[in-house]
Scaffold this motif. Structure first.
Motif, PDB file in Angstrom:
ATOM      1  N   UNK A 117       0.835  -1.205   0.000  1.00  0.00           N
ATOM      2  CA  UNK A 117       0.000   0.000   0.000  1.00  0.00           C
ATOM      3  C   UNK A 117       0.873   1.260   0.000  1.00  0.00           C
ATOM      4  N   UNK A 118       0.520   2.226  -0.881  1.00  0.00           N
ATOM      5  CA  UNK A 118       1.268   3.495  -0.923  1.00  0.00           C
ATOM      6  C   UNK A 118       0.393   4.593  -0.319  1.00  0.00           C
ATOM      7  N   UNK A 119       0.913   5.267   0.702  1.00  0.00           N
ATOM      8  CA  UNK A 119       0.142   6.356   1.326  1.00  0.00           C
ATOM      9  C   UNK A 119       0.800   7.690   0.973  1.00  0.00           C
ATOM     10  N   UNK A 140       4.415   7.308   2.532  1.00  0.00           N
ATOM     11  CA  UNK A 140       5.381   7.047   1.466  1.00  0.00           C
ATOM     12  C   UNK A 140       5.762   8.305   0.691  1.00  0.00           C
ATOM     13  N   UNK A 141       4.739   9.110   0.347  1.00  0.00           N
ATOM     14  CA  UNK A 141       5.014  10.269  -0.515  1.00  0.00           C
ATOM     15  C   UNK A 141       4.354  11.514   0.075  1.00  0.00           C
ATOM     16  N   UNK A 155       2.515  11.293 -10.827  1.00  0.00           N
ATOM     17  CA  UNK A 155       2.765  10.000 -11.472  1.00  0.00           C
ATOM     18  C   UNK A 155       4.239   9.581 -11.385  1.00  0.00           C
ATOM     19  N   UNK A 156       5.164  10.549 -11.580  1.00  0.00           N
ATOM     20  CA  UNK A 156       6.569  10.142 -11.548  1.00  0.00           C
ATOM     21  C   UNK A 156       7.016   9.855 -10.112  1.00  0.00           C
ATOM     22  N   UNK A 157       6.417  10.545  -9.130  1.00  0.00           N
ATOM     23  CA  UNK A 157       6.767  10.244  -7.730  1.00  0.00           C
ATOM     24  C   UNK A 157       6.319   8.820  -7.383  1.00  0.00           C
ATOM     25  N   UNK A 158       5.160   8.424  -7.910  1.00  0.00           N
ATOM     26  CA  UNK A 158       4.668   7.056  -7.648  1.00  0.00           C
ATOM     27  C   UNK A 158       5.617   6.037  -8.299  1.00  0.00           C
ATOM     28  N   UNK A 176      11.960   3.589  -0.896  1.00  0.00           N
ATOM     29  CA  UNK A 176      12.215   4.589   0.154  1.00  0.00           C
ATOM     30  C   UNK A 176      11.108   5.621   0.185  1.00  0.00           C
ATOM     31  N   UNK A 177      11.028   6.405   1.276  1.00  0.00           N
ATOM     32  CA  UNK A 177       9.983   7.423   1.300  1.00  0.00           C
ATOM     33  C   UNK A 177      10.457   8.688   0.574  1.00  0.00           C
ATOM     34  N   UNK A 178       9.475   9.440   0.032  1.00  0.00           N
ATOM     35  CA  UNK A 178       9.780  10.595  -0.819  1.00  0.00           C
ATOM     36  C   UNK A 178       9.069  11.822  -0.281  1.00  0.00           C
ATOM     37  N   UNK A 179       9.795  12.962  -0.265  1.00  0.00           N
ATOM     38  CA  UNK A 179       9.129  14.230   0.039  1.00  0.00           C
ATOM     39  C   UNK A 179       9.525  15.215  -1.053  1.00  0.00           C
ATOM     40  N   UNK A 180       8.560  15.662  -1.841  1.00  0.00           N
ATOM     41  CA  UNK A 180       8.876  16.575  -2.936  1.00  0.00           C
ATOM     42  C   UNK A 180       8.014  17.833  -2.823  1.00  0.00           C
TER      43      UNK A 180
END
Ligand code: SAH
Ligand code: SF4
Length: 424
Positions: free
Chosen positions: A62-64, A86-87, A98-101, A109-113
């Motif tokens: 699951x992606x949150x 996750x994001x 879409x590209x972050x997913x 890894x987790x992403x913060x943009x």
């Protein structure tokens, strides 16, 4: 604006092949699109995340994601408090989702943009949820820096969308069956000031009003400091621009308005209302009020009550002041206890609810035009739609009326909605 952003998020995910499901348990991706305007909205985010924690532990795939204004203002802090997110993405880079997913699916890894500025609005890239009424942003961001407000910090400076793409987008929406548009901006009256097209807000309204088949044009919000007689003239001249203006007062006290950096006085506000009421028959005004701004005293609150009783708005959206970190009001002395503010708030609510009820009663026996949006969520034997002034009307009718503007004779009035019977 957040609702519109959710339609954009939906668009980008559908493009990627995802579809919506009815529960968190069935989903591969959960996206929370946040609001930061008051503390309560921030707290709700962490309430929702708390509920999702167990689900995430049991479902590693699951992606949150958290997006929107709270994400923009808190950034990585969200993942520090909730490492299972996750994001995190901001208000200026929804198109990057879409590209972050993809990155997330590839790296784990987790992403913060978060971007501090930017403009990624493409009007045709939104998945319309309502089939008959569409939100259309015309200006993003805000330059006004009202002292209590976080919006300029999380949405950036004002940027108008060019007139031609707005017109083309609305033409397309109308050809798809849309009857009503709501033009969005923190202050629509600033529209075009940052462009060199010579098209300001009244001119844009005229152009949009010329679109064949567009039955209703709404707009919000109109800042009282930029009110113009030309705007009222355009509304008066054009049948498909609704006779309704949302004109946030915030406070009836000149001292508090100054502290709020609103740049108009109570007298200016009353003059606008007088002008509107004398120019256009059956005009509807709604407003926003903040109770308990730092340093607000009983006599300031009494000034607000006084203006509320004089103006008699159809509806007021009322809020208890909520300190927002980073705004100038957050550093002001705020000696009045919350308990007192709540008392004032309840007093205001009582008076305004009564005014709304009285105003609604003025419609009794009248025939009004209602855009039918669907069955009432509270009673599925009734249809529900909205009058020009956005007030909900319930009535018995057939499914075939959905998506049409029908005439309803009003038979019953409550504080927040009306009911009646269809006459055509
Ligand atoms: N651009 C719009 C307002 C957008 S925010 C305008 O200028 O009118 C919507 C409403 O939230 C505001 O009108 C205000 O009444 C309320 N609001 C904003 N910040 C707030 C705060 N810190 N505490 C309580 N209410 C707030
Ligand atoms: Fe906030 Fe004032 Fe801008 Fe409205 S005009 S968004 S209240 S700063």
């Amino acid at each position: 604006m957040n609702e519109y952003d959710s339609e954009r998020i939906l668009y980008y995910l559908k493009e990627k092949g995802y579809k919506t499901v009815l529960s968190p348990e069935e989903s591969n991706i959960i996206i929370i699109n946040t609001c930061a305007v008051r503390e309560k909205a921030n707290n709700r985010l962490f309430g929702h995340l708390g509920k999702l924690k167990n689900l995430k532990e049991s479902r590693n795939d699951l992606i949150i994601c958290v997006g929107g204004c709270t994400a923009q203002s808190m950034g990585e802090e969200i993942q520090k408090r909730c490492p299972f997110v996750d994001i995190v993405f901001g208000t200026h880079n929804i198109s990057e989702l879409p590209s972050l997913i993809d990155q997330k699916l590839a790296s784990k890894g987790s992403i913060c943009s978060i971007k501090n500025d930017g403009f990624d609005y493409e009007l045709d890239k939104a998945n319309r949820v309502n089939k008959y009424s569409a939100l259309v942003p015309i200006i993003i961001g805000c330059n006004n820096f009202c002292s209590y407000c976080i919006v300029p910090y999380v949405r950036g400076r004002e940027k108008s969308l060019a007139p031609d793409p707005i017109i083309e987008n609305i033409e397309k929406l109308v050809s798809d069956g849309i009857l009503e548009v709501t033009l969005l901006g923190q202050n629509v009256n600033s529209y075009g000031k940052d462009l060199c097209t010579g098209v300001d807000f009244p001119k844009l309204l005229e152009k949009i009003s010329d679109i064949k088949g567009l039955e209703r044009i709404r707009f919000m919000t109109s800042h009282p400091k930029d009110y113009s007689k030309r705007l009222i003239q355009v509304i008066k001249d054009r049948d498909n621009i609704v006779n309704h203006i949302h004109l946030p007062l915030q406070s009836g006290s000149n001292r508090v308005l100054k502290l709020m950096n609103r740049k108009y006085s109570r007298e200016d506000y009353m003059d606008i209302v007088e002008n509107v009421k004398s120019s256009i028959k059956d005009y509807s005004i709604t407003t926003d009020i903040i109770v308990g701004f730092p340093g607000e005293e009983k006599k300031d609150f009494d000034d607000t009550m006084d203006i509320i009783k004089r103006v008699r708005c159809d509806r007021a959206f009322t809020f208890i002041y909520s300190p927002r970190e980073g705004t100038s009001a957050a550093g002001m002395a705020d000696p009045v206890p919350l308990k007192k503010k709540k008392e004032w708030f309840n007093e205001l609510l009582k008076v305004q609810n009564n005014i709304s009820f009285e105003k609604n009663k003025e419609h009794l026996g009248k025939v009004v035009k209602v855009l039918v949006e669907g069955f009432s969520p509270k009673d599925d034997s009734m249809l529900e739609g909205r009058m020009e002034n956005n007030i909900i009307v319930n009535f018995k009718g057939k499914k075939g009326s959905i998506g049409r503007i029908v005439s309803i004779k009003i038979e019953k009035a409550m504080s927040f909605y009306l009911s009646g019977k269809i006459i055509n």
